[in-house]
Design an enzyme around this catalytic site. Structure first.
Site, PDB file in Angstrom:
ATOM      1  N   HIS A  42      16.314 -39.536 -12.473  1.00 24.40           N
ATOM      2  CA  HIS A  42      15.321 -38.853 -13.006  1.00 24.40           C
ATOM      3  C   HIS A  42      14.464 -38.631 -11.641  1.00 24.40           C
ATOM      4  O   HIS A  42      14.698 -39.047 -10.630  1.00 24.40           O
ATOM      5  CB  HIS A  42      14.447 -39.728 -14.043  1.00 24.40           C
ATOM      6  N   HIS A 128      12.369 -36.611  -5.580  1.00 23.34           N
ATOM      7  CA  HIS A 128      13.834 -37.023  -5.266  1.00 23.34           C
ATOM      8  C   HIS A 128      14.405 -37.737  -6.375  1.00 23.34           C
ATOM      9  O   HIS A 128      13.734 -38.051  -7.347  1.00 23.34           O
ATOM     10  CB  HIS A 128      13.956 -37.889  -4.104  1.00 23.34           C
TER      11      HIS A 128
END
Length: 184
Positions: A42, A128
């Site tokens: 995620h 990220h």
């Protein structure tokens, strides 16, 4: 046992498979204490920590209002890198091409959580996707070698969901979406 909550951009299953396939070669060459389950991939937008139900509900309502008219948008995963010491990193992660819409959405989520009473991390947003944690190799880690093994080609996807996740420590997968907000 304490549980933690966070808001994150949900990744489509094909992107999760793509990232998992890229890390197969890296796994065999570079030992990390924990490789995330692909279902746990995620992009964190706001980490709440151990949160009271009333505060979570208030943040969720504020975020739903803030995102009510927001459109889905294209994002691109590309490359891998690390946080921490280059020779012994804390985190191995996949990058996301900088996109103004992602930063705009994250700011709305962050502001909504602060309005609901949360004290959030003040570090700048660095989108990220965490792949692994805590390098444990006896020889130094090499990001260049890891990039060659991963051959991290860019792959686009439609960013269309934000979820409130709950952490289940010790489980795999560890993150459970407890509420999902669909972008238009």
């Amino acid at each position: 046992m304490n549980t933690h909550f966070f808001f994150a951009l949900v990744l489509p299953d094909d992107i999760k498979r793509h990232l998992h396939n890229q890390t197969d070669e890296v796994k065999s060459a570079f030992p990390f204490k924990k490789w995330l389950h692909p279902a746990d991939y995620h992009i964190t937008m706001a980490f709440l920590g151990n949160a009271e139900d009333t505060m979570k509900e208030e943040a969720l309502e504020k975020i739903k209002r803030a995102l009510a008219n927001e459109q889905s948008f294209e994002l691109k995963v590309e490359g891998i890198d690390v946080f921490g010491k280059k020779e012994s990193p804390r985190i191995l992660w996949a990058g996301v091409k900088q996109e103004e819409r992602l930063t705009f959405i994250q700011k709305k989520i962050y502001a909504s959580c602060v309005e609901a009473g949360f004290e959030l991390d003040k570090k700048p947003f660095k989108p990220h996707i965490t792949l692994a944690r805590k390098f444990e190799g006896e020889t130094p880690f090499s990001i260049n070698e890891a990039r060659q093994l991963a051959n991290p080609e860019a792959k686009a996807f439609q960013a269309s969901q934000i979820a409130l996740y709950q952490t289940h420590l010790g489980a795999s997968p560890s993150y459970e979406p407890v509420y999902t907000i669909n972008l238009q």
